[in-house]
Design a protein around this motif. Sequence first.
Motif, PDB file in Angstrom:
ATOM      1  N   THR A   9      35.295  39.555  40.277  1.00  0.00           N
ATOM      2  CA  THR A   9      34.809  40.818  39.739  1.00  0.00           C
ATOM      3  C   THR A   9      33.807  41.424  40.700  1.00  0.00           C
ATOM      4  O   THR A   9      33.417  40.799  41.682  1.00  0.00           O
ATOM      5  N   ILE A  10      33.375  42.612  40.367  1.00  0.00           N
ATOM      6  CA  ILE A  10      32.455  43.333  41.246  1.00  0.00           C
ATOM      7  C   ILE A  10      31.195  42.521  41.545  1.00  0.00           C
ATOM      8  O   ILE A  10      30.628  42.626  42.627  1.00  0.00           O
ATOM      9  N   SER A  11      30.797  41.670  40.620  1.00  0.00           N
ATOM     10  CA  SER A  11      29.602  40.851  40.852  1.00  0.00           C
ATOM     11  C   SER A  11      29.836  39.804  41.946  1.00  0.00           C
ATOM     12  O   SER A  11      28.887  39.270  42.507  1.00  0.00           O
ATOM     13  N   VAL A  13      31.817  40.506  44.712  1.00  0.00           N
ATOM     14  CA  VAL A  13      32.283  41.188  45.926  1.00  0.00           C
ATOM     15  C   VAL A  13      31.405  40.912  47.141  1.00  0.00           C
ATOM     16  O   VAL A  13      31.914  40.599  48.216  1.00  0.00           O
ATOM     17  N   ASP A  41      39.269  42.270  39.236  1.00  0.00           N
ATOM     18  CA  ASP A  41      39.062  43.696  38.987  1.00  0.00           C
ATOM     19  C   ASP A  41      39.347  44.510  40.241  1.00  0.00           C
ATOM     20  O   ASP A  41      39.653  43.973  41.308  1.00  0.00           O
ATOM     21  N   ALA A  43      37.465  46.220  42.255  1.00  0.00           N
ATOM     22  CA  ALA A  43      36.588  46.038  43.410  1.00  0.00           C
ATOM     23  C   ALA A  43      37.064  44.888  44.299  1.00  0.00           C
ATOM     24  O   ALA A  43      37.087  45.011  45.531  1.00  0.00           O
ATOM     25  N   CYS A  44      37.456  43.790  43.700  1.00  0.00           N
ATOM     26  CA  CYS A  44      37.924  42.653  44.488  1.00  0.00           C
ATOM     27  C   CYS A  44      39.294  42.907  45.109  1.00  0.00           C
ATOM     28  O   CYS A  44      39.549  42.495  46.237  1.00  0.00           O
TER      29      CYS A  44
END
Length: 90
Positions: A9-11, A13, A41, A43-44
């Motif tokens: 997830t974006i966290s 990245v 997600d 972002a990844c």
Amino acid sequence: MLKLPNEMTISQVEALHTELQAQLQNDSNVCLDISEVTKADTACVQLLCALQKSLQLGDHAIVWEGASEALQSACETLGVSTYLALNGDR
């Protein structure tokens, strides 16, 4: 080989980007183990597309190890499965 985290997830990245940058220094294909990815997600997926683009500039590619329904689904939704050769297509 780099084992990707369960939740992409974006966290994740920033940390994942750092690890992938290190893999690019090898001037070869990058092998990614996606067997434990349960969530992915945009972002990844975008980061993986950027990795693929960088590798293609050097005539290399991502080599996928294992399978992940979550990553496959995210890539299909975003229309990048073929670009990432997630199905083994090149």
